[in-house]
Motif scaffolding. Structure first.
Motif, mmCIF file in Angstrom:
data_model
loop_
_atom_site.group_PDB
_atom_site.id
_atom_site.type_symbol
_atom_site.label_atom_id
_atom_site.label_comp_id
_atom_site.label_asym_id
_atom_site.label_seq_id
_atom_site.Cartn_x
_atom_site.Cartn_y
_atom_site.Cartn_z
ATOM 1 N N GLN A 37 0.908 -1.015 -0.114
ATOM 2 C CA GLN A 37 -0.001 0.070 -0.174
ATOM 3 C C GLN A 37 1.105 1.192 -0.039
ATOM 4 O O GLN A 37 1.604 1.515 0.841
ATOM 5 N N GLY A 40 -1.569 7.066 0.394
ATOM 6 C CA GLY A 40 -2.545 7.328 -0.459
ATOM 7 C C GLY A 40 -3.507 6.605 -1.394
ATOM 8 O O GLY A 40 -4.099 7.149 -2.336
ATOM 9 N N GLN A 41 -2.751 5.497 -1.520
ATOM 10 C CA GLN A 41 -3.517 4.589 -2.460
ATOM 11 C C GLN A 41 -4.128 3.369 -1.587
ATOM 12 O O GLN A 41 -3.656 2.951 -0.504
ATOM 13 N N GLY A 42 -4.840 2.294 -2.462
ATOM 14 C CA GLY A 42 -5.425 1.293 -2.050
ATOM 15 C C GLY A 42 -4.383 -0.012 -2.247
ATOM 16 O O GLY A 42 -3.400 0.404 -2.975
ATOM 17 N N PRO A 43 -4.366 -0.881 -1.362
ATOM 18 C CA PRO A 43 -3.282 -1.947 -1.263
ATOM 19 C C PRO A 43 -3.615 -2.606 -2.692
ATOM 20 O O PRO A 43 -4.471 -2.567 -3.304
ATOM 21 N N GLN B 9 -12.857 10.842 -3.476
ATOM 22 C CA GLN B 9 -11.599 10.799 -3.130
ATOM 23 C C GLN B 9 -11.391 11.149 -1.430
ATOM 24 O O GLN B 9 -10.792 10.548 -0.554
ATOM 25 N N LEU B 86 -10.310 5.800 6.373
ATOM 26 C CA LEU B 86 -10.057 5.613 4.975
ATOM 27 C C LEU B 86 -10.853 4.534 4.689
ATOM 28 O O LEU B 86 -10.983 3.512 5.464
ATOM 29 N N LEU B 88 -12.269 1.478 2.040
ATOM 30 C CA LEU B 88 -11.932 1.060 0.905
ATOM 31 C C LEU B 88 -12.952 -0.017 0.421
ATOM 32 O O LEU B 88 -13.215 -0.750 1.208
ATOM 33 N N PHE B 102 -8.410 -3.443 -5.039
ATOM 34 C CA PHE B 102 -8.957 -2.443 -4.138
ATOM 35 C C PHE B 102 -8.998 -1.019 -5.110
ATOM 36 O O PHE B 102 -8.356 -0.774 -5.877
ATOM 37 N N GLY B 103 -10.166 -0.210 -4.574
ATOM 38 C CA GLY B 103 -10.276 0.979 -5.067
ATOM 39 C C GLY B 103 -9.176 1.854 -4.123
ATOM 40 O O GLY B 103 -8.699 1.307 -3.559
ATOM 41 N N GLN B 104 -8.962 3.126 -4.733
ATOM 42 C CA GLN B 104 -7.865 3.944 -4.068
ATOM 43 C C GLN B 104 -8.437 4.470 -2.842
ATOM 44 O O GLN B 104 -7.519 4.981 -2.074
ATOM 45 N N GLY B 105 -9.716 4.226 -2.332
ATOM 46 C CA GLY B 105 -9.709 4.598 -1.049
ATOM 47 C C GLY B 105 -10.768 6.174 -0.945
ATOM 48 O O GLY B 105 -10.367 6.907 -1.835
ATOM 49 N N ILE B 107 -11.056 8.976 1.675
ATOM 50 C CA ILE B 107 -10.606 9.570 3.318
ATOM 51 C C ILE B 107 -11.955 10.356 3.895
ATOM 52 O O ILE B 107 -12.176 11.400 2.999
#
Lengths: 114, 112
Positions: A37, A40-43, B9, B86, B88, B102-105, B107
């Protein structure tokens, strides 16, 4: 009941070095997966181990390798470290039988390559 | 390659407001999970949805899986500061046991 345990929690390495990260799965789980990970990103999926063999692999170079031991614990090895390998490395365990219903994640190892 | 686009995001809201997070893909998933991650910790599984059109509720959180199993949403009612974190989404491909995309999440910050 212990969850997923990862060690070390933090690590600083120099570019070009090698690193080994360790993971003990949740009791009763036999499958271990590793994720990277970035901030600022997803795993992102690295690979998965089951019955001491790599069962699936993501889009990571051969510098990333792993191992699973008879007690289901696992190691992630990264050779020839690059600055871009700096990330949180997450270990996730699950039980192989039946449908997949989600992981138990460890708290991760924060790797910094300088 | 399967991709999951998560939006928005970033979300910054006041306590008591409602919000929805979306997760979209052009790929079909056999199941989809939602996780919540706090700083310095690994993701914690909130829910798994498996059937197209499925709706699951977890207290103030409502999760929905699209009819075609390509998209999902997370709705939080009356957000509280403890919901900050966060979020996800992660899809499991049909032939790939546990190989999650996974998506980028998102926050989420909930202000008192």
């Amino acid at each position: 009941d212990a969850g997923v345990t990862q060690s070390p929690t933090h690590l600083i390495k120099t570019r070009g070095q090698q690193v080994t990260l360790r993971c003990s799965p949740k009791s009763g789980h036999d499958t271990v997966s590793w994720y990277q990970q970035a901030l600022g990103q997803g795993p992102q999926f690295i690979f998965q181990y089951y019955e001491e063999e790599e069962r699936q692999r993501g889009n990571f170079p051969d510098r990333f390798s792993g191992h699973q031991f008879p007690n289901y614990s696992s190691e992630l090895n990264v050779n020839a470290l690059l600055l871009g390998d700096s990330a949180l490395y997450l270990c996730a365990s699950s039980y192989s039988t039946g449908n997949f219903y989600g992981y138990t994640f460890g708290s991760g190892t924060r790797l910094t390559v300088v | 390659t399967q991709l999951l686009e998560q939006s928005p995001q970033f979300l910054s809201i006041q306590e008591g407001e409602n919000l929805t997070v979306y997760c979209n893909s052009s790929s079909v998933f056999s199941s989809l999970q939602w996780y919540r991650q706090e700083p310095g910790e690994g993701p914690v599984l909130l829910v798994t949805v498996v059937t197209g059109g499925e709706v699951k509720k977890l207290k103030r959180l409502t999760f929905q899986f699209g009819d075609a199993r390509k998209d999902s949403s997370l709705h939080i009612t009356a957000a509280q500061p403890g919901d900050t974190g966060l979020y996800l989404c992660a899809g499991n491909g049909g032939t790939s046991y546990g190989k999650l995309t996974f998506g980028q999440g998102t926050i989420l910050t909930v202000h008192p």
